[in-house]
Design an enzyme around this catalytic site. Structure first.
Site, PDB file in Angstrom:
ATOM      1  CB  SER A 127     -15.185  61.429 -14.059  1.00  0.00           C
ATOM      2  OG  SER A 127     -15.986  61.724 -15.184  1.00  0.00           O
ATOM      3  CE1 TYR A 144     -11.055  63.777 -17.062  1.00  0.00           C
ATOM      4  CE2 TYR A 144     -12.962  62.344 -17.355  1.00  0.00           C
ATOM      5  CZ  TYR A 144     -12.355  63.432 -16.751  1.00  0.00           C
ATOM      6  OH  TYR A 144     -13.055  64.181 -15.823  1.00  0.00           O
TER       7      TYR A 144
HETATM    8  P1  NAD Z   1     -10.349  72.856 -14.120  1.00  0.00           P
HETATM    9  O1  NAD Z   1      -9.570  72.827 -15.379  1.00  0.00           O
HETATM   10  O2  NAD Z   1     -11.311  73.961 -13.845  1.00  0.00           O
HETATM   11  O3  NAD Z   1      -9.360  72.779 -12.862  1.00  0.00           O
HETATM   12  C1  NAD Z   1      -8.286  71.897 -12.829  1.00  0.00           C
HETATM   13  C2  NAD Z   1      -7.388  72.281 -11.681  1.00  0.00           C
HETATM   14  O4  NAD Z   1      -6.269  71.371 -11.676  1.00  0.00           O
HETATM   15  C3  NAD Z   1      -6.783  73.682 -11.802  1.00  0.00           C
HETATM   16  O5  NAD Z   1      -6.658  74.242 -10.507  1.00  0.00           O
HETATM   17  C4  NAD Z   1      -5.402  73.417 -12.413  1.00  0.00           C
HETATM   18  O6  NAD Z   1      -4.454  74.424 -12.114  1.00  0.00           O
HETATM   19  C5  NAD Z   1      -5.076  72.117 -11.706  1.00  0.00           C
HETATM   20  N1  NAD Z   1      -4.041  71.344 -12.388  1.00  0.00           N
HETATM   21  C6  NAD Z   1      -3.999  70.934 -13.675  1.00  0.00           C
HETATM   22  N2  NAD Z   1      -2.867  70.255 -13.900  1.00  0.00           N
HETATM   23  C7  NAD Z   1      -2.183  70.228 -12.732  1.00  0.00           C
HETATM   24  C8  NAD Z   1      -0.944  69.683 -12.319  1.00  0.00           C
HETATM   25  N3  NAD Z   1      -0.151  69.012 -13.167  1.00  0.00           N
HETATM   26  N4  NAD Z   1      -0.552  69.853 -11.035  1.00  0.00           N
HETATM   27  C9  NAD Z   1      -1.329  70.556 -10.161  1.00  0.00           C
HETATM   28  N5  NAD Z   1      -2.520  71.084 -10.499  1.00  0.00           N
HETATM   29  C10 NAD Z   1      -2.928  70.923 -11.771  1.00  0.00           C
HETATM   30  O7  NAD Z   1     -11.072  71.432 -14.069  1.00  0.00           O
HETATM   31  P2  NAD Z   1     -12.340  70.889 -13.258  1.00  0.00           P
HETATM   32  O8  NAD Z   1     -13.431  70.665 -14.220  1.00  0.00           O
HETATM   33  O9  NAD Z   1     -12.589  71.685 -12.032  1.00  0.00           O
HETATM   34  O10 NAD Z   1     -11.790  69.439 -12.875  1.00  0.00           O
HETATM   35  C11 NAD Z   1     -11.409  69.072 -11.569  1.00  0.00           C
HETATM   36  C12 NAD Z   1     -11.522  67.552 -11.449  1.00  0.00           C
HETATM   37  O11 NAD Z   1     -12.881  67.160 -11.624  1.00  0.00           O
HETATM   38  C13 NAD Z   1     -10.713  66.788 -12.483  1.00  0.00           C
HETATM   39  O12 NAD Z   1     -10.117  65.637 -11.889  1.00  0.00           O
HETATM   40  C14 NAD Z   1     -11.760  66.370 -13.495  1.00  0.00           C
HETATM   41  O13 NAD Z   1     -11.391  65.205 -14.179  1.00  0.00           O
HETATM   42  C15 NAD Z   1     -12.939  66.140 -12.586  1.00  0.00           C
HETATM   43  N6  NAD Z   1     -14.227  66.167 -13.257  1.00  0.00           N
HETATM   44  C16 NAD Z   1     -14.643  67.289 -13.915  1.00  0.00           C
HETATM   45  C17 NAD Z   1     -15.897  67.271 -14.526  1.00  0.00           C
HETATM   46  C18 NAD Z   1     -16.442  68.476 -15.230  1.00  0.00           C
HETATM   47  O14 NAD Z   1     -17.503  68.347 -15.869  1.00  0.00           O
HETATM   48  N7  NAD Z   1     -15.844  69.626 -15.150  1.00  0.00           N
HETATM   49  C19 NAD Z   1     -16.685  66.125 -14.487  1.00  0.00           C
HETATM   50  C20 NAD Z   1     -16.209  65.017 -13.824  1.00  0.00           C
HETATM   51  C21 NAD Z   1     -14.984  65.044 -13.205  1.00  0.00           C
END
Ligand code: NAD
Length: 260
Positions: free
Chosen positions: A142, A155
């Protein structure tokens, strides 16, 4: 380009992981999906990817906070798809509170899913890559792996940890054909961020579109969300031969967030 490769994308039933899984499948990789959600919706996603891109797909409901379930998912992938060539450590959760108010159980959970799962996935998948003399590990860190924000202690700590772990794995694999990189997205409009937009709207009496603009303006100079598709295409590039000498990198896709 990735025909015959077996990929695991953790947390790929939603958001960024789903975008990455689709891009890898479009490039020809077979995919082990992972994550939580409604069983029939997950099955529909699995079939859509399988028939849409002509690849094999499986789904594992392994909980990324449980090391033994991570190991089992990797074994299941090796049995079902022949190996693990590509590992995308993407599953992640967020919790916001000041350090003083941060519930210790939430700290443990965020560290387990966002950081320790990256270690366990790598620990169990790397020997399979080494046996086949090829591999790609892509860690979804991130912008918060590079800089901090208030109220995101677990985080930010986890994501800085992912950036560090990425460098260590890259160095340990440097002389071989396995690379390990981190992608550092800024804001991406997924359920994880929608919760923060909803909270901002409620806190400041804003409409959802107004809260989106406020969230973007605060951190992301382009004032545009990064998309899961853009992150998927970068992941495919990191898996290509053209990226064979990119390793240990942390690549921001953050609309200028970390440029200032
Ligand atoms: P999201 O909530 O849309 O998806 C998260 C996914 O992880 C889902 O498929 C959920 O079922 C799965 N998940 C959650 N807990 C779990 C567990 N214990 N075991 C297995 N699967 C699990 O989130 P997102 O925004 O797509 O985030 C995905 C990654 O990207 C994360 O690591 C997040 O930190 C990172 N990220 C997101 C953003 C953003 O702006 N959305 C920015 C930077 C980094």
């Amino acid at each position: 380009m990735l025909k015959g490769k077996a990929a695991i994308v953790t947390g790929s039933t939603s958001g960024i992981g789903l975008g990455i899984a689709r891009s890898l499948a479009r490039a020809g990789a077979d995919v082990m999906l992972n994550g939580f959600g409604d069983a029939s919706e997950i099955e529909a996603i699995r079939r859509e990817i399988e028939t849409g891109f002509g690849v094999r797909t499986f789904h594992s409901s392994a909980d990324m906070s449980k090391p033994e379930q991570i190991e089992a998912m990797i074994q299941q992938t090796a049995e079902g798809l022949g190996s693990v060539d590509i590992l995308v450590n993407n599953a992640g959760i967020q919790h916001t509170a000041s350090v003083v108010d941060f519930p210790p159980a939430k700290w443990e959970q965020v560290i387990a899913i966002n950081l320790s799962a990256v270690f366990y996935g790598t620990h169990y998948a790397l020997p399979l890559m080494q046996a086949k003399d090829w591999g790609r590990i892509v860690n979804i860190a991130s912008a918060h792996g590079l800089v901090a924000s208030a109220n995101k202690s677990a985080y930010v700590a986890a994501k800085h940890g992912v950036v560090g772990l990425t460098k260590v794995v890259a160095l340990e694999c440097a002389e071989g054909p396995i690379t390990c990189n981190a992608i550092c997205p800024g804001w991406v409009l997924t359920p994880l961020v929608q919760k923060q937009i909803d909270a901002l709207a409620a806190r400041e009496g804003l409409s959802i579109p107004e809260a989106e603009v406020k969230l973007l303006e605060e951190k992301q100079p382009t004032k545009r969300f990064t998309t899961p598709e853009q992150l998927g295409e970068l992941t495919v590039f990191l898996c290509s031969d053209a990226a064979a000498n990119i390793t240990g990198a942390s690549l921001p896709v953050d609309g200028g967030w970390t440029a200032r």
